[in-house]
Enzyme design. Structure first.
Site, short mmCIF file in Angstrom:
data_model
loop_
_atom_site.label_atom_id
_atom_site.label_comp_id
_atom_site.label_asym_id
_atom_site.label_seq_id
_atom_site.Cartn_x
_atom_site.Cartn_y
_atom_site.Cartn_z
N CYS A 43 0.84 -1.19 0.00
CA CYS A 43 0.00 0.00 0.00
C CYS A 43 0.88 1.25 0.00
O CYS A 43 2.00 1.24 0.51
CB CYS A 43 -0.91 -0.02 1.23
SG CYS A 43 -2.07 1.38 1.31
N ASP A 45 0.48 3.74 1.78
CA ASP A 45 0.47 4.32 3.13
C ASP A 45 1.89 4.56 3.63
O ASP A 45 2.74 3.67 3.58
CB ASP A 45 -0.27 3.36 4.08
CG ASP A 45 -0.61 4.01 5.41
OD1 ASP A 45 0.33 4.42 6.14
OD2 ASP A 45 -1.79 4.11 5.75
N ARG A 47 3.06 4.72 6.46
CA ARG A 47 3.44 4.00 7.68
C ARG A 47 3.94 2.59 7.40
O ARG A 47 4.27 1.84 8.35
CB ARG A 47 2.24 3.92 8.64
CG ARG A 47 1.70 5.27 9.07
CD ARG A 47 0.35 5.11 9.76
NE ARG A 47 -0.66 4.60 8.85
CZ ARG A 47 -1.90 4.26 9.22
NH1 ARG A 47 -2.24 4.37 10.50
NH2 ARG A 47 -2.76 3.80 8.33
N HIS A 99 -2.22 -3.93 5.08
CA HIS A 99 -2.00 -3.54 6.48
C HIS A 99 -3.33 -3.25 7.14
O HIS A 99 -4.27 -2.74 6.51
CB HIS A 99 -1.06 -2.33 6.58
CG HIS A 99 -1.62 -1.06 6.02
ND1 HIS A 99 -2.19 -0.10 6.81
CD2 HIS A 99 -1.70 -0.60 4.74
CE1 HIS A 99 -2.59 0.91 6.05
NE2 HIS A 99 -2.32 0.63 4.79
N CYS A 102 -6.08 0.00 6.93
CA CYS A 102 -5.87 0.60 5.61
C CYS A 102 -7.01 1.57 5.28
O CYS A 102 -8.19 1.21 5.32
CB CYS A 102 -5.81 -0.50 4.56
SG CYS A 102 -5.68 0.10 2.86
#
Length: 217
Positions: A43, A45, A47, A99, A102
């Site tokens: 992803c 993202d 993080r 994750h 998400c």
């Protein structure tokens, strides 16, 4: 240079100097080769950084990322990355990594409008609708985690069924596809048990993985 970004350049200088101090010649060696054994499809993202999570150095993992770690057969970007990784870099493992928490998955579950990305998230919505009898009876918090996992399982299947993987397996290339989910709250990866290493096992592995989520009454 904008003053708001200067600290990033300073951080880069400090990191590069520290790496060269600890491992003299690291960047010179890195500049002459790229030979990763792993392809990470994850992803976007911020993080979920592939190298840090797996403890790998630059050059050790090839990375493709998009919103909600989706792989569809009309996405030439993702397919080109997979083809280059498999055919040219000869990676041995492809990890599709979702994750928990998400944003794309949560928006899909909640029916939230985000914008242009809503069109992309239709792929996750399709996963939700296909498995709604395994999702709808669950508490909301559990639905969120389960859909994150189901989405990964679906994308692993999509990678395995791509012509890139099917061709690689047909010529005897040793390359496996795996499905993981990463916990932002604890930093730990969960192996979803959907490893596929040859075409004959794709359907059974996928079916058995989905069966782990019982249908509601």
């Amino acid at each position: 240079m904008s003053s708001s970004l200067k600290h990033l350049i300073d951080n880069n200088r400090a990191w590069a100097a520290q790496m060269e101090l600890e491992r003299p010649g690291f960047f010179e060696k890195l500049s002459h080769q790229q030979s990763p054994k792993y392809l990470w499809i994850g992803c976007s993202d911020s993080r979920v950084p592939a190298n840090q999570i797996t403890g790998l150095d630059p050059g050790e993992v090839f990375v493709h990322r998009n919103v909600a770690n989706v792989v569809v057969h009309s996405d030439l970007n993702a397919l080109s990355v997979i083809q280059y990784a498999v055919d040219m870099l000869k990676v041995e493992h492809i990890m599709v990594v979702g994750h928990y928490g998400c944003g794309g998955v949560l928006a899909t579950l909640r029916g939230a409008r985000v914008g242009l990305v809503d069109n992309w998230l239709r792929h996750v919505h399709d996963v939700k609708m296909r498995h709604r009898r395994r999702l709808d009876h669950l508490p909301v918090a559990v639905q969120e985690d389960v859909l994150c996992e189901m989405n990964v399982i679906e994308q692993v299947g999509n990678v395995a069924l791509s012509n890139v993987m099917q061709d690689a397996w047909s010529r005897g290339q040793k390359v496996s596809v795996h499905g993981w989910c990463y916990g932002v709250k604890d930093g730990l990866v969960k192996d979803l048990g959907v490893t596929m290493s040859q075409p004959g096992e794709v359907v059974d592995v996928f079916r058995n993985a989905i069966k782990r989520y019982p249908r509601g009454a």
